[in-house]
Design a protein around this motif. Structure first.
Motif, PDB file in Angstrom:
ATOM      1  N   LEU A 127       0.556 -18.605  34.151  1.00  0.00           N
ATOM      2  CA  LEU A 127       1.656 -19.512  34.500  1.00  0.00           C
ATOM      3  C   LEU A 127       2.701 -19.553  33.377  1.00  0.00           C
ATOM      4  O   LEU A 127       3.909 -19.530  33.641  1.00  0.00           O
ATOM      5  CB  LEU A 127       1.125 -20.924  34.765  1.00  0.00           C
ATOM      6  CG  LEU A 127       0.306 -21.124  36.032  1.00  0.00           C
ATOM      7  CD1 LEU A 127      -0.363 -22.501  36.028  1.00  0.00           C
ATOM      8  CD2 LEU A 127       1.172 -20.941  37.267  1.00  0.00           C
ATOM      9  N   SER A 128       2.229 -19.597  32.154  1.00  0.00           N
ATOM     10  CA  SER A 128       3.140 -19.631  31.006  1.00  0.00           C
ATOM     11  C   SER A 128       3.920 -18.327  30.882  1.00  0.00           C
ATOM     12  O   SER A 128       5.128 -18.332  30.617  1.00  0.00           O
ATOM     13  CB  SER A 128       2.357 -19.895  29.723  1.00  0.00           C
ATOM     14  OG  SER A 128       1.713 -21.141  29.788  1.00  0.00           O
ATOM     15  N   VAL A 130       4.750 -16.213  33.247  1.00  0.00           N
ATOM     16  CA  VAL A 130       5.772 -16.170  34.301  1.00  0.00           C
ATOM     17  C   VAL A 130       6.936 -17.102  33.953  1.00  0.00           C
ATOM     18  O   VAL A 130       8.102 -16.751  34.144  1.00  0.00           O
ATOM     19  CB  VAL A 130       5.160 -16.523  35.674  1.00  0.00           C
ATOM     20  CG1 VAL A 130       6.226 -16.702  36.729  1.00  0.00           C
ATOM     21  CG2 VAL A 130       4.171 -15.446  36.096  1.00  0.00           C
ATOM     22  N   THR A 131       6.635 -18.264  33.410  1.00  0.00           N
ATOM     23  CA  THR A 131       7.688 -19.212  33.028  1.00  0.00           C
ATOM     24  C   THR A 131       8.566 -18.624  31.925  1.00  0.00           C
ATOM     25  O   THR A 131       9.795 -18.683  32.003  1.00  0.00           O
ATOM     26  CB  THR A 131       7.061 -20.549  32.577  1.00  0.00           C
ATOM     27  OG1 THR A 131       6.277 -21.068  33.654  1.00  0.00           O
ATOM     28  CG2 THR A 131       8.127 -21.549  32.182  1.00  0.00           C
ATOM     29  N   PHE A 132       7.942 -18.055  30.895  1.00  0.00           N
ATOM     30  CA  PHE A 132       8.722 -17.443  29.814  1.00  0.00           C
ATOM     31  C   PHE A 132       9.531 -16.250  30.313  1.00  0.00           C
ATOM     32  O   PHE A 132      10.679 -16.059  29.923  1.00  0.00           O
ATOM     33  CB  PHE A 132       7.812 -17.000  28.662  1.00  0.00           C
ATOM     34  CG  PHE A 132       7.495 -18.083  27.708  1.00  0.00           C
ATOM     35  CD1 PHE A 132       8.454 -18.624  26.868  1.00  0.00           C
ATOM     36  CD2 PHE A 132       6.205 -18.587  27.635  1.00  0.00           C
ATOM     37  CE1 PHE A 132       8.162 -19.635  25.985  1.00  0.00           C
ATOM     38  CE2 PHE A 132       5.896 -19.597  26.751  1.00  0.00           C
ATOM     39  CZ  PHE A 132       6.875 -20.128  25.913  1.00  0.00           C
ATOM     40  N   THR A 134      10.703 -15.749  33.296  1.00  0.00           N
ATOM     41  CA  THR A 134      11.828 -16.267  34.080  1.00  0.00           C
ATOM     42  C   THR A 134      12.903 -16.834  33.170  1.00  0.00           C
ATOM     43  O   THR A 134      14.096 -16.584  33.361  1.00  0.00           O
ATOM     44  CB  THR A 134      11.334 -17.346  35.068  1.00  0.00           C
ATOM     45  OG1 THR A 134      10.328 -16.771  35.893  1.00  0.00           O
ATOM     46  CG2 THR A 134      12.454 -17.874  35.924  1.00  0.00           C
ATOM     47  N   PHE A 135      12.490 -17.591  32.167  1.00  0.00           N
ATOM     48  CA  PHE A 135      13.441 -18.149  31.195  1.00  0.00           C
ATOM     49  C   PHE A 135      14.211 -17.027  30.506  1.00  0.00           C
ATOM     50  O   PHE A 135      15.439 -17.053  30.416  1.00  0.00           O
ATOM     51  CB  PHE A 135      12.707 -19.013  30.161  1.00  0.00           C
ATOM     52  CG  PHE A 135      13.501 -19.253  28.909  1.00  0.00           C
ATOM     53  CD1 PHE A 135      14.617 -20.089  28.927  1.00  0.00           C
ATOM     54  CD2 PHE A 135      13.141 -18.649  27.720  1.00  0.00           C
ATOM     55  CE1 PHE A 135      15.356 -20.300  27.780  1.00  0.00           C
ATOM     56  CE2 PHE A 135      13.873 -18.852  26.564  1.00  0.00           C
ATOM     57  CZ  PHE A 135      14.987 -19.685  26.595  1.00  0.00           C
ATOM     58  N   VAL A 180      10.786 -24.975  26.729  1.00  0.00           N
ATOM     59  CA  VAL A 180       9.743 -24.356  27.546  1.00  0.00           C
ATOM     60  C   VAL A 180       8.374 -24.526  26.878  1.00  0.00           C
ATOM     61  O   VAL A 180       7.399 -24.908  27.533  1.00  0.00           O
ATOM     62  CB  VAL A 180      10.054 -22.863  27.829  1.00  0.00           C
ATOM     63  CG1 VAL A 180       8.871 -22.169  28.482  1.00  0.00           C
ATOM     64  CG2 VAL A 180      11.294 -22.735  28.702  1.00  0.00           C
ATOM     65  N   LEU A 184       5.421 -26.706  28.514  1.00  0.00           N
ATOM     66  CA  LEU A 184       4.152 -26.078  28.884  1.00  0.00           C
ATOM     67  C   LEU A 184       2.968 -26.766  28.211  1.00  0.00           C
ATOM     68  O   LEU A 184       1.920 -26.952  28.827  1.00  0.00           O
ATOM     69  CB  LEU A 184       4.165 -24.589  28.531  1.00  0.00           C
ATOM     70  CG  LEU A 184       5.029 -23.719  29.442  1.00  0.00           C
ATOM     71  CD1 LEU A 184       5.155 -22.319  28.874  1.00  0.00           C
ATOM     72  CD2 LEU A 184       4.474 -23.682  30.852  1.00  0.00           C
ATOM     73  N   LYS A 187       2.504 -29.996  30.248  1.00  0.00           N
ATOM     74  CA  LYS A 187       2.062 -29.723  31.615  1.00  0.00           C
ATOM     75  C   LYS A 187       0.640 -29.170  31.645  1.00  0.00           C
ATOM     76  O   LYS A 187      -0.175 -29.580  32.444  1.00  0.00           O
ATOM     77  CB  LYS A 187       3.036 -28.724  32.268  1.00  0.00           C
ATOM     78  CG  LYS A 187       2.710 -28.354  33.672  1.00  0.00           C
ATOM     79  CD  LYS A 187       2.996 -29.456  34.622  1.00  0.00           C
ATOM     80  CE  LYS A 187       2.770 -28.988  36.043  1.00  0.00           C
ATOM     81  NZ  LYS A 187       2.698 -30.097  36.960  1.00  0.00           N
TER      82      LYS A 187
END
Length: 191
Positions: A127-128, A130-132, A134-135, A180, A184, A187
């Protein structure tokens, strides 16, 4: 006589100028002052050429070792280096998600390893990641758009909004990275 490494080196330079999507065998042949069929003797297709270019560019992005700082410092370094490489070679970041290249795999595995060193479990690390990703790709797109926009309303662009502040594009990237990471941590600590 050409070699594959000379072809890849010229293709990397050309990618910097025209972007990965616009890299063609014909343009590369012109750059090398040779016939397009000569290129095909070394590289079978445009897709294969793009993969070679991606692997070359990505091979220059180093994943810091365990003893080279905290997991956050190491992630920040990988993202900074990646952003620089992607900004210098338009189109690379967009191809990463579907490329499956050896170097893209190496970087993804290195990134996930850093996250695991930070205490993230397998699912949280994904999850992290993918978040990074995308960022970072979003930031790269914004950087590219800021360069491309020349004559629009000053408030219609990110540049117009941020012009009145003392923040550089790098400052905005660093702030986004911090947000981010902190988000994270919060979350994922709930899981």
């Amino acid at each position: 006589m050409l070699s594959e490494s000379e072809i890849v080196a010229a293709a990397v330079v050309l990618t910097r100028e025209v972007g990965l999507d616009n890299l063609s065998m014909r343009a590369l042949a012109r750059e090398l002052d040779t016939a397009p069929m000569t290129i095909y003797n070394y590289v079978p297709s445009k897709d294969a050429l793009q993969e070679l270019v991606m692997n070359q560019i990505l091979s220059e992005i180093r994943v810091p070792e365990h003893d080279e700082g905290t997991w956050e410092e190491r992630l920040r370094q990988v993202l900074r280096d990646s952003r620089r490489a992607f900004a210098d070679h338009p189109g690379i970041s967009a191809k990463l998600a579907s490329s499956g290249s050896a170097e893209a795999t190496r970087l993804a595995e290195g990134f996930l390893s850093i996250l695991r060193d930070g205490g993230f479990g397998p699912e949280a690390a994904v999850l992290s990641f993918v978040t990074f990703y995308t960022f970072m790709t979003g930031q790269i797109d914004l950087d590219a758009m800021a360069k491309a926009v020349v004559s629009r309303s000053p408030t219609a662009t990110l540049e117009g909004v941020t012009d009145s502040t003392p923040f550089s594009r790098d400052d905005l990237f660093e702030f986004g990275f911090d947000v981010v990471v902190e988000g994270l941590k919060i979350k994922l600590s709930d899981q």
